[in-house]
Design a protein around this motif. Structure first.
Motif, PDB file in Angstrom:
ATOM      1  N   LYS A  53       0.820  -1.217   0.000  1.00 54.77           N
ATOM      2  CA  LYS A  53       0.000   0.000   0.000  1.00 54.77           C
ATOM      3  C   LYS A  53       0.849   1.260   0.000  1.00 54.77           C
ATOM      4  O   LYS A  53       0.583   2.203  -0.753  1.00 54.77           O
ATOM      5  N   MET A  54       1.879   1.299   0.839  1.00 55.33           N
ATOM      6  CA  MET A  54       2.637   2.531   1.031  1.00 55.33           C
ATOM      7  C   MET A  54       3.795   2.685   0.058  1.00 55.33           C
ATOM      8  O   MET A  54       4.164   3.810  -0.299  1.00 55.33           O
ATOM      9  N   TYR A  55       4.373   1.566  -0.387  1.00 55.89           N
ATOM     10  CA  TYR A  55       5.580   1.652  -1.205  1.00 55.89           C
ATOM     11  C   TYR A  55       5.459   0.950  -2.553  1.00 55.89           C
ATOM     12  O   TYR A  55       6.429   0.893  -3.309  1.00 55.89           O
ATOM     13  N   GLY A  56       4.286   0.390  -2.835  1.00 51.13           N
ATOM     14  CA  GLY A  56       4.111  -0.297  -4.110  1.00 51.13           C
ATOM     15  C   GLY A  56       4.929  -1.560  -4.228  1.00 51.13           C
ATOM     16  O   GLY A  56       5.229  -2.011  -5.339  1.00 51.13           O
ATOM     17  N   ASN A  57       5.285  -2.132  -3.080  1.00 47.38           N
ATOM     18  CA  ASN A  57       6.126  -3.330  -3.063  1.00 47.38           C
ATOM     19  C   ASN A  57       5.231  -4.567  -3.013  1.00 47.38           C
ATOM     20  O   ASN A  57       4.803  -5.004  -1.951  1.00 47.38           O
ATOM     21  N   GLY A  58       4.914  -5.132  -4.168  1.00 45.79           N
ATOM     22  CA  GLY A  58       4.071  -6.312  -4.228  1.00 45.79           C
ATOM     23  C   GLY A  58       2.638  -5.975  -4.598  1.00 45.79           C
ATOM     24  O   GLY A  58       2.262  -4.809  -4.786  1.00 45.79           O
ATOM     25  N   LEU A 103       8.835 -10.372  16.007  1.00 45.93           N
ATOM     26  CA  LEU A 103       8.960  -8.993  16.469  1.00 45.93           C
ATOM     27  C   LEU A 103       9.537  -8.073  15.394  1.00 45.93           C
ATOM     28  O   LEU A 103       9.182  -6.889  15.346  1.00 45.93           O
ATOM     29  N   GLY A 104      10.408  -8.597  14.544  1.00 42.33           N
ATOM     30  CA  GLY A 104      10.923  -7.775  13.449  1.00 42.33           C
ATOM     31  C   GLY A 104       9.814  -7.294  12.533  1.00 42.33           C
ATOM     32  O   GLY A 104       9.643  -6.087  12.326  1.00 42.33           O
ATOM     33  N   PRO A 105       9.011  -8.219  11.958  1.00 45.16           N
ATOM     34  CA  PRO A 105       7.871  -7.789  11.146  1.00 45.16           C
ATOM     35  C   PRO A 105       6.866  -6.935  11.912  1.00 45.16           C
ATOM     36  O   PRO A 105       6.291  -5.995  11.365  1.00 45.16           O
ATOM     37  N   TYR A 106       6.661  -7.238  13.188  1.00 41.86           N
ATOM     38  CA  TYR A 106       5.731  -6.450  13.999  1.00 41.86           C
ATOM     39  C   TYR A 106       6.192  -5.000  14.088  1.00 41.86           C
ATOM     40  O   TYR A 106       5.402  -4.062  13.880  1.00 41.86           O
ATOM     41  N   LEU A 107       7.461  -4.779  14.394  1.00 42.93           N
ATOM     42  CA  LEU A 107       7.979  -3.416  14.481  1.00 42.93           C
ATOM     43  C   LEU A 107       7.873  -2.697  13.141  1.00 42.93           C
ATOM     44  O   LEU A 107       7.591  -1.496  13.097  1.00 42.93           O
ATOM     45  N   ASP A 108       8.083  -3.441  12.065  1.00 43.47           N
ATOM     46  CA  ASP A 108       7.977  -2.838  10.733  1.00 43.47           C
ATOM     47  C   ASP A 108       6.581  -2.281  10.494  1.00 43.47           C
ATOM     48  O   ASP A 108       6.413  -1.138  10.062  1.00 43.47           O
ATOM     49  N   TRP A 109       5.539  -3.099  10.753  1.00 42.24           N
ATOM     50  CA  TRP A 109       4.201  -2.606  10.431  1.00 42.24           C
ATOM     51  C   TRP A 109       3.726  -1.560  11.426  1.00 42.24           C
ATOM     52  O   TRP A 109       2.968  -0.648  11.060  1.00 42.24           O
ATOM     53  N   VAL A 110       4.180  -1.631  12.668  1.00 37.13           N
ATOM     54  CA  VAL A 110       3.840  -0.564  13.618  1.00 37.13           C
ATOM     55  C   VAL A 110       4.429   0.759  13.148  1.00 37.13           C
ATOM     56  O   VAL A 110       3.743   1.800  13.134  1.00 37.13           O
ATOM     57  N   ASN A 111       5.700   0.736  12.733  1.00 34.57           N
ATOM     58  CA  ASN A 111       6.326   1.961  12.234  1.00 34.57           C
ATOM     59  C   ASN A 111       5.611   2.486  11.004  1.00 34.57           C
ATOM     60  O   ASN A 111       5.421   3.696  10.837  1.00 34.57           O
ATOM     61  N   MET A 112       5.180   1.573  10.135  1.00 37.55           N
ATOM     62  CA  MET A 112       4.512   2.009   8.916  1.00 37.55           C
ATOM     63  C   MET A 112       3.145   2.607   9.202  1.00 37.55           C
ATOM     64  O   MET A 112       2.773   3.626   8.613  1.00 37.55           O
ATOM     65  N   PHE A 113       2.367   2.006  10.111  1.00 29.59           N
ATOM     66  CA  PHE A 113       1.040   2.587  10.354  1.00 29.59           C
ATOM     67  C   PHE A 113       1.158   3.925  11.074  1.00 29.59           C
ATOM     68  O   PHE A 113       0.344   4.839  10.857  1.00 29.59           O
TER      69      PHE A 113
END
Length: 297
Positions: free
Chosen positions: A90-95, A175-185
């Motif tokens: 959604k945010m970066y057009g990645n996929g 936790l790595g993926p979790y931190l990623d999506w928290v930062n993105m939202f």
């Protein structure tokens, strides 16, 4: 810790994503019980979303709230990877962007949604489920920003969340993926400036206005849990329960919950690093003993 809770944090019990496979493709496709998406709770976090989710559950819906990401309906699902994938698209057009096909999978066991990350996909969810009723929980902006700062900003600066960040550097499966999506939202609402009070308040107002514009008035309820059962039940066509309305504020629990989560992940990572060598040595020893016994026969 209950076995189902332990399994939900242990990577080996889930279907491993294959090279080139999307995270959403690793989830099962069939629901436990066939459910249609009936309610989209699209109010911002800290507007009573936890209370809304509890109320919807009491009315017979199965609601997907942010906390479901840690405890999904199936213990072997890995929703943190799925939402990171959705945000990246959604945010970066990645996929490939998420639409009805993807939401039908990740939300297949639910009939209602509230809170993040779902509210960041309001347009996509409304398009995917046009017949679902939409609830916009609202709150006075001055009170909302204080609540937001007391939870989100203090949590981000807390010692407990520091544990999560530290473990997230080595835990690339949860936790790595979790931190990623928290930062993105957090950055989604303010174009990256998520600690700016004025931008946050404007983001909340813009979000509410956007929902009002894209949802027909007869399919939209603007409401706050302080309004109680009657307007909610009238809107949903449900009888008013003969129990007090649930008023839940889970903000105070978030810092301890995050530290506990980090500790659990440390234990799991250590256990996994020890179990695999032990299993290998045990297997090798069994093979060696079998060869020696065969040689003596």
């Amino acid at each position: 810790m209950p076995l189902a809770r332990f399994n939900s944090l242990f990577p080996n019990v889930r279907h491993e994503k294959q090279p080139g496979e999307r995270a959403i493709d690793a989830l099962p496709k069939e629901a436990h019980v066939k459910r249609d998406m009936e309610v989209l709770g699209l109010g911002m976090s800290r507007t009573g979303t936890a209370s809304t989710a509890a109320a919807l559950s009491m009315l017979g819906y199965r609601s997907y709230h942010a906390h479901e990401i840690f405890q999904p309906s199936e213990s072997n699902e890995w929703h943190v990877e799925v939402w990171r994938e959705a945000f990246m698209a959604k945010m970066y057009g990645n996929g490939k962007p998420y639409g009805k096909e993807e939401f039908d999978i990740v939300l297949r066991n639910y009939s209602a949604v509230t809170d993040v990350p779902c509210i960041c996909f309001a347009d996509e969810l409304i398009q995917a489920y046009p017949d679902a009723k939409v609830i916009l929980t609202t709150r006075d902006p001055a009170k909302w920003i204080v609540s937001y700062e007391n939870l989100i900003l203090k949590l981000a600066e807390s010692e407990e969340y520091g544990w999560v960040r530290a473990v997230g550097c080595i835990d690339h499966e949860f936790l790595g993926p979790y931190l990623d999506w928290v930062n993105m939202f957090l950055r989604y609402w303010t174009n990256g400036d998520w600690q700016n009070r004025e931008k946050l308040i404007q983001a909340m107002l813009d979000h509410n206005d956007h929902i009002r514009k894209i949802v027909p008035k007869d399919n939209l309820l603007e409401w706050n849990p302080s309004d109680g059962w009657q307007p909610l039940c009238n809107f949903l066509g449900k009888p008013v329960p003969n129990v007090p309305f649930p008023h839940i504020n889970k903000g105070a629990e978030d810092a301890p919950r995050h530290k506990k989560l980090a500790m659990q992940r440390i234990a799991i990572l250590i256990t996994r690093s020890l179990i695999r060598p032990i299993l290998f040595v045990s297997l090798a020893a069994s093979v060696w003993i079998g060869i020696r016994l065969s040689a003596k026969v």
